[in-house]
Write a protein that holds these residues in place. Structure first.
Motif: not given
Length: 242
Positions: A1-27
């Protein structure tokens, strides 16, 4: 699975078919927002907006460690970082897509390593080639398949931000060998290397850097925003082809 980091001008991908969102906590605290899982171009991927989904986090305040840690913990096979840059090299005109292959780091005060603390052995990762060559080749091949024009190679100078550069600063980094300026590649790329995740950047030239060509006297932010919107649409098309 590929990860995409969006920057300025790309706070969302219009073609992304969303399946779920995950809130993550890290160290290292919270990442810039929830991880968004979905399908892009018939392939699973995970998306994260590095500036937050409301574009509220400036470059020097991004929790780069939390972002990279959160993505790495999902077992991603690579990270493609979308970014906007100011073009220095004459070829890098507004609207051009570019795949940088080298880095200059002018940032300061950012939490830039996972190997920081008395409980960890000092580790020096090899950073000779900061962008993963295999992942860059996949992006180049995708551009060719989709007939998307992209400049392959260039030196990215990472500036502190959030202000834009002075003309003198641009002349300085140009003498150092920079082809473009941006604000987010570091420590992002180095942290990905520390976690062993292939990392490449797909950048859109939003404007000529300060002091150059049409930006000789000032950078027109309104024009840059319009160019960036069109450029990010082309970048998303390339990602679908990838």
């Amino acid at each position: 699975m590929l990860a995409i980091l969006g920057g300025t001008g790309a706070t969302w991908l219009s073609g992304l078919e969303v399946s779920r969102r995950l809130v993550v906590r890290t160290p290292y605290g919270e990442p810039s927002g929830p991880l968004v899982f979905g399908v892009l171009g018939d392939r699973p991927c995970v998306f994260l907006a590095r500036h937050g989904y409301g574009h509220t986090i400036p470059p020097h305040r991004i929790n780069y460690r939390a972002n990279i840690w959160a993505l790495a913990e999902q077992g991603v096979t690579g990270i493609v970082a979308l970014a906007s840059v100011g073009g220095i090299r004459s070829q890098l005109r507004p609207g051009v897509l570019v795949l940088p292959d080298q880095l200059l780091d002018y940032t300061w005060g950012r939490q830039h390593t996972f190997f920081d603390g008395s409980d960890r052995v000092v580790t020096h990762v090899d950073f000779t080639e900061p962008y993963d060559e295999a992942l860059r080749k996949v992006l180049v091949q995708a551009a060719k398949r989709g007939r998307t024009s992209v400049v392959n190679g260039g030196v990215y100078a990472c500036m502190q931000g959030p202000r834009l550069e002075t003309a003198a600063e641009v002349r300085r980094v140009q003498r150092d060998g920079a082809d473009m300026v941006g604000m987010t590649a570091m420590p992002e790329a180095a942290l990905a290397r520390e976690r062993g995740v292939p990392y490449a950047m797909l950048a859109v030239v939003a404007n000529r850097a300060a002091g150059l060509a049409e930006s000789a006297d000032s950078v027109n932010r309104a024009d840059a925003a319009q160019v960036l919107a069109l450029g990010m649409a082309s970048a998303e098309t390339l990602l679908k082809n990838m």
